[in-house]
Design a protein around this motif. Structure first.
Motif, PDB file in Angstrom:
ATOM      1  N   THR A   1      94.360 -19.725 -26.918  1.00  0.00           N
ATOM      2  CA  THR A   1      93.606 -20.934 -27.221  1.00  0.00           C
ATOM      3  C   THR A   1      92.109 -20.691 -27.137  1.00  0.00           C
ATOM      4  O   THR A   1      91.323 -21.559 -27.501  1.00  0.00           O
ATOM      5  CB  THR A   1      93.978 -22.085 -26.271  1.00  0.00           C
ATOM      6  OG1 THR A   1      93.670 -21.699 -24.927  1.00  0.00           O
ATOM      7  CG2 THR A   1      95.447 -22.428 -26.396  1.00  0.00           C
ATOM      8  N   ASP A   2      91.704 -19.522 -26.666  1.00  0.00           N
ATOM      9  CA  ASP A   2      90.282 -19.180 -26.591  1.00  0.00           C
ATOM     10  C   ASP A   2      90.135 -17.667 -26.766  1.00  0.00           C
ATOM     11  O   ASP A   2      90.031 -16.925 -25.793  1.00  0.00           O
ATOM     12  CB  ASP A   2      89.691 -19.637 -25.259  1.00  0.00           C
ATOM     13  CG  ASP A   2      88.179 -19.582 -25.246  1.00  0.00           C
ATOM     14  OD1 ASP A   2      87.571 -19.492 -26.332  1.00  0.00           O
ATOM     15  OD2 ASP A   2      87.599 -19.634 -24.152  1.00  0.00           O
TER      16      ASP A   2
ATOM     17  N   LYS B   1      91.058 -15.160 -39.122  1.00  0.00           N
ATOM     18  CA  LYS B   1      90.681 -16.581 -39.107  1.00  0.00           C
ATOM     19  C   LYS B   1      89.391 -16.810 -39.905  1.00  0.00           C
ATOM     20  O   LYS B   1      89.205 -17.894 -40.459  1.00  0.00           O
ATOM     21  CB  LYS B   1      90.534 -17.086 -37.674  1.00  0.00           C
ATOM     22  CG  LYS B   1      91.831 -17.044 -36.891  1.00  0.00           C
ATOM     23  CD  LYS B   1      92.931 -17.817 -37.601  1.00  0.00           C
ATOM     24  CE  LYS B   1      94.252 -17.729 -36.862  1.00  0.00           C
ATOM     25  NZ  LYS B   1      95.319 -18.481 -37.514  1.00  0.00           N
TER      26      LYS B   1
ATOM     27  N   GLU C   1      90.582 -17.093 -43.374  1.00  0.00           N
ATOM     28  CA  GLU C   1      91.286 -18.372 -43.505  1.00  0.00           C
ATOM     29  C   GLU C   1      90.317 -19.547 -43.609  1.00  0.00           C
ATOM     30  O   GLU C   1      90.534 -20.464 -44.399  1.00  0.00           O
ATOM     31  CB  GLU C   1      92.198 -18.547 -42.295  1.00  0.00           C
ATOM     32  CG  GLU C   1      93.119 -19.726 -42.359  1.00  0.00           C
ATOM     33  CD  GLU C   1      94.011 -19.781 -41.130  1.00  0.00           C
ATOM     34  OE1 GLU C   1      93.888 -20.742 -40.355  1.00  0.00           O
ATOM     35  OE2 GLU C   1      94.818 -18.842 -40.963  1.00  0.00           O
ATOM     36  N   VAL C   2      89.237 -19.551 -42.821  1.00  0.00           N
ATOM     37  CA  VAL C   2      88.306 -20.679 -42.841  1.00  0.00           C
ATOM     38  C   VAL C   2      87.548 -20.751 -44.162  1.00  0.00           C
ATOM     39  O   VAL C   2      87.143 -21.819 -44.597  1.00  0.00           O
ATOM     40  CB  VAL C   2      87.347 -20.654 -41.630  1.00  0.00           C
ATOM     41  CG1 VAL C   2      86.196 -19.679 -41.818  1.00  0.00           C
ATOM     42  CG2 VAL C   2      86.792 -22.039 -41.354  1.00  0.00           C
TER      43      VAL C   2
ATOM     44  N   ASN D   1      90.420 -20.802 -31.582  1.00  0.00           N
ATOM     45  CA  ASN D   1      91.791 -20.997 -31.150  1.00  0.00           C
ATOM     46  C   ASN D   1      92.652 -20.225 -32.139  1.00  0.00           C
ATOM     47  O   ASN D   1      92.606 -20.496 -33.339  1.00  0.00           O
ATOM     48  CB  ASN D   1      92.137 -22.488 -31.174  1.00  0.00           C
ATOM     49  CG  ASN D   1      93.545 -22.768 -30.713  1.00  0.00           C
ATOM     50  OD1 ASN D   1      94.488 -22.075 -31.057  1.00  0.00           O
ATOM     51  ND2 ASN D   1      93.683 -23.814 -29.924  1.00  0.00           N
TER      52      ASN D   1
ATOM     53  N   ASN E   1      95.747 -20.276 -32.796  1.00  0.00           N
ATOM     54  CA  ASN E   1      96.767 -21.052 -33.508  1.00  0.00           C
ATOM     55  C   ASN E   1      96.151 -21.952 -34.575  1.00  0.00           C
ATOM     56  O   ASN E   1      96.713 -22.111 -35.648  1.00  0.00           O
ATOM     57  CB  ASN E   1      97.560 -21.905 -32.525  1.00  0.00           C
ATOM     58  CG  ASN E   1      98.334 -21.057 -31.543  1.00  0.00           C
ATOM     59  OD1 ASN E   1      98.849 -20.002 -31.902  1.00  0.00           O
ATOM     60  ND2 ASN E   1      98.398 -21.489 -30.303  1.00  0.00           N
ATOM     61  N   ARG E   2      95.016 -22.541 -34.292  1.00  0.00           N
ATOM     62  CA  ARG E   2      94.386 -23.485 -35.213  1.00  0.00           C
ATOM     63  C   ARG E   2      93.304 -22.864 -36.077  1.00  0.00           C
ATOM     64  O   ARG E   2      92.935 -23.417 -37.099  1.00  0.00           O
ATOM     65  CB  ARG E   2      93.780 -24.642 -34.428  1.00  0.00           C
ATOM     66  CG  ARG E   2      94.810 -25.460 -33.720  1.00  0.00           C
ATOM     67  CD  ARG E   2      94.182 -26.617 -33.032  1.00  0.00           C
ATOM     68  NE  ARG E   2      95.202 -27.416 -32.362  1.00  0.00           N
ATOM     69  CZ  ARG E   2      94.941 -28.338 -31.493  1.00  0.00           C
ATOM     70  NH1 ARG E   2      93.689 -28.598 -31.177  1.00  0.00           N
ATOM     71  NH2 ARG E   2      95.906 -29.011 -30.936  1.00  0.00           N
ATOM     72  N   GLY E   3      92.743 -21.775 -35.668  1.00  0.00           N
ATOM     73  CA  GLY E   3      91.667 -21.143 -36.421  1.00  0.00           C
ATOM     74  C   GLY E   3      90.323 -21.792 -36.123  1.00  0.00           C
ATOM     75  O   GLY E   3      90.180 -22.595 -35.211  1.00  0.00           O
TER      76      GLY E   3
ATOM     77  N   ASN F   1      87.276 -24.321 -36.708  1.00  0.00           N
ATOM     78  CA  ASN F   1      87.086 -25.650 -37.254  1.00  0.00           C
ATOM     79  C   ASN F   1      86.137 -25.495 -38.443  1.00  0.00           C
ATOM     80  O   ASN F   1      84.999 -25.066 -38.267  1.00  0.00           O
ATOM     81  CB  ASN F   1      86.486 -26.564 -36.192  1.00  0.00           C
ATOM     82  CG  ASN F   1      86.235 -27.963 -36.688  1.00  0.00           C
ATOM     83  OD1 ASN F   1      85.886 -28.175 -37.847  1.00  0.00           O
ATOM     84  ND2 ASN F   1      86.396 -28.915 -35.800  1.00  0.00           N
TER      85      ASN F   1
END
Length: 146
Positions: free
Chosen positions: A8-9, A70, A73-74, A105, A107-109, A111
């Motif tokens: 998560t970090d 990530k 992905e972003v 994070n 899992n979420r990538g 923001n």
């Protein structure tokens, strides 16, 4: 050796490490990964570079790998891909710097909105407005009265 860090970090990495991986992709003719995504061949190039660079530090290699995935992905977000098309490769170094240090994070990538704001802030840090003497000849109070 067991690798333990919180997904998560994801730990921050050096921007130079992300840049080295991106340089390997560009040298291999795969520099458009931010626009088209990562393929299996791209991942092979990334893994080879990470093994060469971090053969004794697997945790660091994993953190760089996750941050690169990530980052790609972003950039599938509309505003970021438009920004990349508008600015071109001049956006690459600031994007790598943001991706190296921005909270992530796994899992979420990233923001997308926070990434875009950090990217715009990074790109405008060196811009200083220039006011010439002829522009300030009339006081502001007189401009409002007119």
């Amino acid at each position: 050796m067991t690798m333990t860090w919180d997904l998560t970090d994801v730990p921050a990495v050096e921007a130079a490490d992300l840049a080295a991986v991106m340089r390997a992709l560009i040298d291999d003719g795969r520099g458009l990964v931010l626009l088209r995504g990562l393929t299996d061949a791209d991942l092979d190039t990334v893994q080879a570079e990470l093994k060469r660079r971090f053969h004794t530090e697997p945790q660091q290699a994993l953190a760089v790998f996750v941050r690169l995935r990530k980052l790609v992905e972003v950039f599938s977000a509309r505003r970021l891909s438009e920004q990349l098309l508008d600015k071109g490769f001049a956006l690459l170094a600031p994007a790598l710097a943001v991706a190296a240090s921005l909270r992530l994070n796994a899992n979420r990538g990233f923001n997308p909105q926070k990434f875009l704001l950090a990217l715009q802030e990074t790109m405008t840090d060196n811009v200083v407005p220039i006011v010439t003497p002829c522009e300030k000849t009339v006081p502001d109070s007189e401009l409002l009265a007119a």
